[in-house]
Motif scaffolding. Structure first.
Motif, mmCIF file in Angstrom:
data_model
loop_
_atom_site.group_PDB
_atom_site.id
_atom_site.type_symbol
_atom_site.label_atom_id
_atom_site.label_comp_id
_atom_site.label_asym_id
_atom_site.label_seq_id
_atom_site.Cartn_x
_atom_site.Cartn_y
_atom_site.Cartn_z
ATOM 1 N N ILE A 79 -10.863 1.838 5.132
ATOM 2 C CA ILE A 79 -9.823 2.044 4.321
ATOM 3 C C ILE A 79 -8.850 3.264 4.887
ATOM 4 C CG2 ILE A 79 -8.775 2.549 2.132
ATOM 5 C CD1 ILE A 79 -11.219 0.808 0.804
ATOM 6 N N ARG A 80 -9.537 4.436 5.149
ATOM 7 C CA ARG A 80 -8.916 5.585 5.752
ATOM 8 C C ARG A 80 -8.095 5.210 7.052
ATOM 9 N NH1 ARG A 80 -13.574 8.134 3.835
ATOM 10 N NH2 ARG A 80 -13.132 9.040 1.716
ATOM 11 N N LEU A 81 -8.839 4.436 7.768
ATOM 12 C CA LEU A 81 -8.132 4.066 9.165
ATOM 13 C C LEU A 81 -6.767 2.938 8.603
ATOM 14 C CD1 LEU A 81 -11.224 3.105 11.443
ATOM 15 C CD2 LEU A 81 -9.430 4.830 11.598
ATOM 16 N N ALA A 92 0.379 -2.578 -2.458
ATOM 17 C CA ALA A 92 0.490 -3.795 -1.953
ATOM 18 C C ALA A 92 -0.659 -4.284 -1.711
ATOM 19 C CB ALA A 92 1.636 -3.755 -0.661
ATOM 20 N N TRP A 93 -1.486 -3.607 -0.956
ATOM 21 C CA TRP A 93 -2.846 -4.016 -0.233
ATOM 22 C C TRP A 93 -3.916 -4.432 -1.564
ATOM 23 C CZ3 TRP A 93 -7.673 -1.369 0.177
ATOM 24 C CH2 TRP A 93 -8.586 -2.124 0.805
ATOM 25 N N LEU A 94 -4.003 -3.290 -2.616
ATOM 26 C CA LEU A 94 -4.763 -3.671 -3.716
ATOM 27 C C LEU A 94 -4.293 -4.973 -4.170
ATOM 28 C CD1 LEU A 94 -5.054 -0.061 -5.056
ATOM 29 C CD2 LEU A 94 -6.736 -1.265 -3.736
ATOM 30 N N LYS A 95 -3.347 -5.122 -4.392
ATOM 31 C CA LYS A 95 -2.687 -6.555 -4.993
ATOM 32 C C LYS A 95 -2.986 -7.793 -4.271
ATOM 33 C CE LYS A 95 1.125 -8.478 -7.426
ATOM 34 N NZ LYS A 95 2.415 -8.509 -8.086
ATOM 35 N N ASN A 99 -6.028 -7.995 -6.640
ATOM 36 C CA ASN A 99 -5.237 -7.213 -7.856
ATOM 37 C C ASN A 99 -6.368 -6.150 -8.415
ATOM 38 O OD1 ASN A 99 -2.774 -7.401 -9.127
ATOM 39 N ND2 ASN A 99 -3.264 -8.894 -10.225
ATOM 40 N N ILE A 100 -6.681 -5.190 -7.474
ATOM 41 C CA ILE A 100 -7.469 -3.976 -7.943
ATOM 42 C C ILE A 100 -6.661 -2.946 -8.583
ATOM 43 C CG2 ILE A 100 -9.102 -2.521 -7.044
ATOM 44 C CD1 ILE A 100 -10.234 -5.292 -6.812
ATOM 45 N N ASN A 101 -7.167 -2.336 -9.530
ATOM 46 C CA ASN A 101 -6.512 -1.352 -10.467
ATOM 47 C C ASN A 101 -6.457 0.202 -9.415
ATOM 48 O OD1 ASN A 101 -6.144 0.766 -11.978
ATOM 49 N ND2 ASN A 101 -6.563 -0.431 -13.892
ATOM 50 N N SER A 102 -5.466 0.660 -9.464
ATOM 51 C CA SER A 102 -5.412 1.750 -8.470
ATOM 52 C C SER A 102 -6.250 2.860 -9.165
ATOM 53 C CB SER A 102 -3.791 2.309 -8.640
ATOM 54 O OG SER A 102 -3.498 2.621 -9.751
ATOM 55 N N ASN A 103 -6.698 2.793 -10.334
ATOM 56 C CA ASN A 103 -7.539 3.929 -10.842
ATOM 57 C C ASN A 103 -8.925 3.720 -10.255
ATOM 58 O OD1 ASN A 103 -5.678 5.406 -12.116
ATOM 59 N ND2 ASN A 103 -6.171 4.037 -13.950
ATOM 60 N N ALA A 125 -14.222 -6.089 -3.270
ATOM 61 C CA ALA A 125 -12.951 -6.698 -2.647
ATOM 62 C C ALA A 125 -12.515 -6.479 -1.201
ATOM 63 C CB ALA A 125 -11.905 -6.530 -3.603
ATOM 64 N N ALA A 126 -12.630 -5.015 -0.970
ATOM 65 C CA ALA A 126 -12.390 -4.514 0.360
ATOM 66 C C ALA A 126 -13.156 -5.121 1.485
ATOM 67 C CB ALA A 126 -12.505 -3.005 0.296
ATOM 68 N N TYR A 127 -14.406 -5.277 1.219
ATOM 69 C CA TYR A 127 -15.630 -5.555 2.071
ATOM 70 C C TYR A 127 -15.271 -7.145 2.431
ATOM 71 C CZ TYR A 127 -19.697 -7.808 4.132
ATOM 72 O OH TYR A 127 -20.541 -8.561 5.029
ATOM 73 N N VAL A 128 -14.886 -8.047 1.423
ATOM 74 C CA VAL A 128 -14.482 -9.323 1.718
ATOM 75 C C VAL A 128 -13.213 -9.169 2.502
ATOM 76 C CG1 VAL A 128 -13.710 -11.474 0.864
ATOM 77 C CG2 VAL A 128 -15.493 -10.204 -0.373
ATOM 78 N N TYR A 129 -12.369 -8.337 2.333
ATOM 79 C CA TYR A 129 -10.884 -8.586 3.099
ATOM 80 C C TYR A 129 -11.287 -8.031 4.665
ATOM 81 C CZ TYR A 129 -6.877 -6.378 5.146
ATOM 82 O OH TYR A 129 -5.735 -5.783 6.124
ATOM 83 N N PHE A 130 -12.159 -6.831 4.884
ATOM 84 C CA PHE A 130 -12.529 -6.422 6.192
ATOM 85 C C PHE A 130 -13.138 -7.491 6.942
ATOM 86 C CE2 PHE A 130 -11.645 -2.113 4.217
ATOM 87 C CZ PHE A 130 -10.292 -1.867 5.136
#
Length: 170
Positions: A79-81, A92-95, A99-103, A125-130
């Motif tokens: 994510i940092r990369l 936009a990426w979280l959506k 639809n992940i909450n920013s908190n 969600a991020a694992y699935v995306y990557f």
């Protein structure tokens, strides 16, 4: 004595260059064998990255879900990369990834350790995306990822292991 004006220096270089031979660069030639027409089309299709939205992972949409093999530190690093890319926006990426909450995202990014934030929805969600992006780009699994798959056949547990007590018995 060097010329005082730039134009005089250019004229001096031009007159000296007339005596020297012109160096012509040769075009680069590939050593790779040329492929036939049908193989070439398949190679181009494989080389072109697909859209990550079109990829369906094993277990996606089922009760168990996708097995996770990267730990939380790996996901935070990825994510940092992503955040360093120009014109990349977190909201936009979280959506886009679910639809992940920013908190929730902020709590996950502040957590530490390989299991810190494992129960957070951002992690999954991020694992699935990557994973989808890795498949779309045709990249290989890392050595750490392959070790994790061998050790945890069902995937890593989606819970923070720091607050868990282990009772070994009398």
């Amino acid at each position: 004595m060097p010329p005082k004006r730039k134009s005089n220096a250019i004229e001096a270089d031009a007159s000296a260059g007339e005596d020297a031979e012109q160096v012509v660069k040769k075009p680069r030639v590939s050593d790779a064998p040329e492929a036939s027409g049908s193989k070439d089309k398949k190679a181009k299709q494989a080389a072109e990255p697909k859209d990550w939205h079109d990829i369906v992972l094993e277990g996606e949409g089922e009760d168990g879900g996708v097995s996770v093999y990267d730990d939380c530190n790996d996901i935070r690093r990825k994510i940092r990369l992503l955040q360093k890319q120009p014109n990349w926006k977190v909201t936009a990426w979280l959506k886009e990834i679910g639809n992940i909450n920013s908190n929730s995202f902020q709590r996950f990014m502040k957590a530490t350790g390989p299991t810190g934030g494992a129960s957070n929805g951002t992690y999954y969600a991020a694992y699935v995306y990557f994973e989808k992006v890795r498949i779309a780009e045709g990249k290989k699994k890392t050595a750490k990822r392959e070790r994790s798959e061998a050790e945890h056949r069902e995937g890593l547990p989606l819970q923070d292991r720091r607050g868990v007590w282990v009772y070994t018995g009398p």
